[in-house]
Design a protein around this motif. Structure first.
Motif, mmCIF file in Angstrom:
data_model
loop_
_atom_site.group_PDB
_atom_site.id
_atom_site.type_symbol
_atom_site.label_atom_id
_atom_site.label_comp_id
_atom_site.label_asym_id
_atom_site.label_seq_id
_atom_site.Cartn_x
_atom_site.Cartn_y
_atom_site.Cartn_z
ATOM 1 N N LYS A 145 0.875 -1.191 0.000
ATOM 2 C CA LYS A 145 0.000 0.000 0.000
ATOM 3 C C LYS A 145 0.901 1.227 0.000
ATOM 4 O O LYS A 145 1.434 1.608 1.021
ATOM 5 N N ASN A 146 1.097 1.802 -1.181
ATOM 6 C CA ASN A 146 2.031 2.928 -1.306
ATOM 7 C C ASN A 146 1.399 4.275 -1.041
ATOM 8 O O ASN A 146 2.102 5.248 -0.756
ATOM 9 N N TYR A 147 0.076 4.343 -1.167
ATOM 10 C CA TYR A 147 -0.607 5.631 -1.015
ATOM 11 C C TYR A 147 -1.742 5.509 -0.001
ATOM 12 O O TYR A 147 -2.266 4.423 0.218
ATOM 13 N N ASN A 151 -4.668 3.324 -5.401
ATOM 14 C CA ASN A 151 -3.280 2.973 -5.783
ATOM 15 C C ASN A 151 -2.648 4.096 -6.611
ATOM 16 O O ASN A 151 -1.900 3.849 -7.550
ATOM 17 N N ASP A 157 -1.730 12.418 0.233
ATOM 18 C CA ASP A 157 -0.346 11.947 0.410
ATOM 19 C C ASP A 157 0.616 13.130 0.501
ATOM 20 O O ASP A 157 1.513 13.147 1.340
ATOM 21 N N LYS A 180 5.536 2.407 9.243
ATOM 22 C CA LYS A 180 4.949 2.584 7.916
ATOM 23 C C LYS A 180 5.056 4.034 7.469
ATOM 24 O O LYS A 180 5.284 4.336 6.297
ATOM 25 N N GLU A 183 8.542 4.723 6.188
ATOM 26 C CA GLU A 183 8.699 4.244 4.794
ATOM 27 C C GLU A 183 8.014 5.219 3.838
ATOM 28 O O GLU A 183 8.569 5.618 2.815
ATOM 29 N N PHE A 184 6.804 5.609 4.210
ATOM 30 C CA PHE A 184 6.026 6.538 3.371
ATOM 31 C C PHE A 184 6.806 7.834 3.159
ATOM 32 O O PHE A 184 6.950 8.323 2.033
ATOM 33 N N ARG A 187 9.601 7.262 0.770
ATOM 34 C CA ARG A 187 9.141 6.969 -0.598
ATOM 35 C C ARG A 187 8.629 8.234 -1.289
ATOM 36 O O ARG A 187 9.038 8.575 -2.409
#
Ligand code: P9H
Length: 238
Positions: A145-147, A151, A157, A180, A183-184, A187
């Motif tokens: 789950k990047n956002y 997706n 964000d 998390k 990481e976010f 990224r």
């Protein structure tokens, strides 16, 4: 009124900073017209271009857009940063409006009375830790789950990264309990347009120091500590 959007405000973060982040993330070059004097602000008010005699104001697509949230929604919609359907839009709004509740306190913190600053910082960290950051950590928990929503990148964000960096300025290391979000942060900070905006020399503004507070106080004729407070913490300004 063609060409680049023109941002009318003062040379500081305040209520315009999120607009700068969103335009940068959308890859939109923008011009800034910042007041240096109360007279310059008076002149813009006299021009009739400010619906409520207030800034931020953004000249874009033939409009004199005012009201920070209205400006952000217009840019997010125009540059496809607002989800794929109504349900995603509603989720984005819930995340963004939640952030703004604490964001507004962080934004006004430099304007509060010196004796209130420490307590305001303590409450900002407490609310971030207990109420807000856990929501976004949970939203990103699923693998891949990047956002926050769906997706694809949305303005939730972009504002979350701005929010994380501001909360960290108030309480360094606060993200240690949120893997998390760490990481976010890494990224989203690597996205080319955002990486460029985070570079020194970009149109991103530094935290308000005493000199910037002095300037804003002069331009907006602010009275020190003129804020509704609860338990020593700013709730709102007027
Ligand atoms: N709902 C300055 C520095 C840091 C933080 C805030 C203000 C509100 C919106 C003149 N604009 C202190 O209040 C100055 C708004 C817009 C609107 C303004 C007047 C503020 C500041 C400048 N005040 O979300 O856009 O309050 O123009 O006559 O009210 S920003």
């Amino acid at each position: 009124m063609s060409g680049k959007p023109i941002l009318h405000y003062f040379n500081g973060r305040g209520r315009m900073e999120s607009v700068r982040w969103l335009l940068a993330a959308a890859g939109v070059e923008f011009e800034e017209r910042n007041f240096e004097t109360a007279e310059q602000r008076e002149n813009l008010i006299k021009s009739g271009k400010l619906m409520y005699q207030q800034v931020p104001m953004v000249e874009i697509d033939g409009m004199y857009l005012v009201q920070t949230r209205a400006i952000l929604r217009y840019i997010a919609s125009k540059y496809n940063l607002y989800g794929k359907d109504l349900k995603e839009q509603a989720l984005i709004d819930m995340y963004v409006e939640g952030m703004r509740d604490l964001y507004d306190i962080i934004m006004l913190q430099p304007l509060c009375l010196p004796q209130d600053r420490k307590e305001t910082l303590r409450v900002i960290a407490e609310r971030a830790n207990q109420r807000f950051l856990p929501v976004y950590e949970k939203a990103l928990k699923d693998p891949g789950k990047n956002y926050l929503v769906g997706n694809q990148l949305s303005w939730a964000d972009i504002l979350l990264l701005e929010f994380i960096l501001m909360v960290e300025e108030c309480k360094p290391g606060i993200l240690s309990a949120f893997p998390k979000l760490q990481e976010f942060k890494a990224r989203i900070s690597k996205l080319p347009r955002i990486q460029k905006f985070l570079q020194p020399g970009s149109q991103r503004k530094p935290p308000m120091d005493d000199q910037a507070v002095e300037e804003a106080t002069k331009i907006f004729n602010l009275e020190k500590g003129l804020y509704v407070k609860h338990k020593g913490v700013i709730l709102a300004d007027f």
